[in-house]
Design a protein around this motif. Structure first.
Motif, short mmCIF file in Angstrom:
data_model
loop_
_atom_site.label_atom_id
_atom_site.label_comp_id
_atom_site.label_asym_id
_atom_site.label_seq_id
_atom_site.Cartn_x
_atom_site.Cartn_y
_atom_site.Cartn_z
N HIS A 54 54.36 -17.12 -70.37
CA HIS A 54 53.58 -15.89 -70.21
C HIS A 54 52.36 -16.15 -69.33
O HIS A 54 51.55 -17.03 -69.62
CB HIS A 54 53.15 -15.42 -71.60
N ASP A 76 51.87 -9.34 -78.25
CA ASP A 76 50.93 -10.20 -77.52
C ASP A 76 49.54 -9.99 -78.09
O ASP A 76 49.01 -8.88 -78.04
CB ASP A 76 50.99 -9.82 -76.03
N ASP A 86 49.07 -14.34 -67.66
CA ASP A 86 48.19 -13.17 -67.75
C ASP A 86 47.40 -12.99 -66.47
O ASP A 86 46.58 -13.84 -66.11
CB ASP A 86 47.24 -13.34 -68.93
ZN ZN Z 1 49.39 -11.25 -72.16
#
Ligand code: ZN
Ligand code: DX5
Length: 216
Positions: free
Chosen positions: A33, A171, A35
């Motif tokens: 993941h 999340d 960001d």
């Molecule tokens: Zn995130």
């Protein structure tokens, strides 16, 4: 549903990103993941496409890119070219939702739509036909290390009831305990930043998250 763990690199050691990615890869993480924040949609700035492209060259795990930016449509091509496999963007962003989903798919990626805590889950329903995943935020986007919002579970329950085969991602504040609550509600894709990278043994934490999500 397949359980997938997606460690968030936001909590990793930025001076050793390649080694941090390898830890996740060796521990069997299904996704990575990433960001992306622009200091406008959220009050924080992180990384962009050039960094993701560099990371892609040293990692074989699919990239799950979470765009927390005001105008995602403008940047889809850049993130697709950088190696994103899944691109999530926020329904609360300024870009046209349908055009952005179509662009993600046209660029060869899987499209996901993210909802902030105050957004009703009904908002994603008109777009479900083209979505590979829905991301239900369990914190306000912008920072790692925040507390899990259990009151988001009804959104997940409702979506799972209506979409038995959809990937539902959570999340924010996911750890060995909250992962069970989310899995019970119907989530199957789990982002974890602090829980993985602030742990003494990230690999063990990834397998613990997986076991707890599966309820074994
Ligand atoms: Zn995130
Ligand atoms: C927050 C980000 C998250 C963050 C999660 O806006 O979207 O992916 O890294 O961090 P933890 O798992 O520490 O809550």
């Amino acid at each position: 549903m397949d359980i997938k763990i997606s460690p968030s690199m936001l909590a990793s050691d930025f001076a050793n990103l390649e080694a941090e990615l390898k830890k996740c890869e060796n521990a069997g993480a299904e996704l990575i993941h990433l960001d992306v924040m622009d200091g406008h949609f959220v009050p924080n700035i992180t990384i962009g496409a050039p960094v993701i492209k560099a990371l892609k060259s040293v990692c074989g795990v699919p990239f799950d890119v979470h765009l927390m930016i005001s105008e995602p449509l403008k940047y889809i091509e850049d993130f697709a070219e950088a190696g994103a496999d899944i691109i999530s963007f926020h329904i609360e962003s300024e870009s046209d939702t349908r055009k952005t989903i179509d662009k993600i798919i046209a660029c060869g990626c899987r499209a996901a739509l993210a909802v902030k805590p105050n957004t009703d889950i009904d908002a994603v329903y008109p777009f479900l036909d083209k979505l590979s995943m829905v991301l239900v935020m369990t914190v306000e986007p912008g920072f790692g290390g925040q507390s899990f919002m259990e009151n988001m579970m009804p959104k997940i329950r409702r979506l799972r009831k209506d979409c038995p085969d959809l990937d539902i991602q959570v999340d924010g504040g996911i750890n060995a305990e909250t992962v069970k609550v989310c899995a019970e509600a119907g989530a199957n894709v789990f982002v974890a930043g602090s829980a993985v990278f602030k742990s003494e043994n990230p690999a063990e934490t990834i397998s613990l998250l997986k076991r707890n999500a599966r309820g074994i």
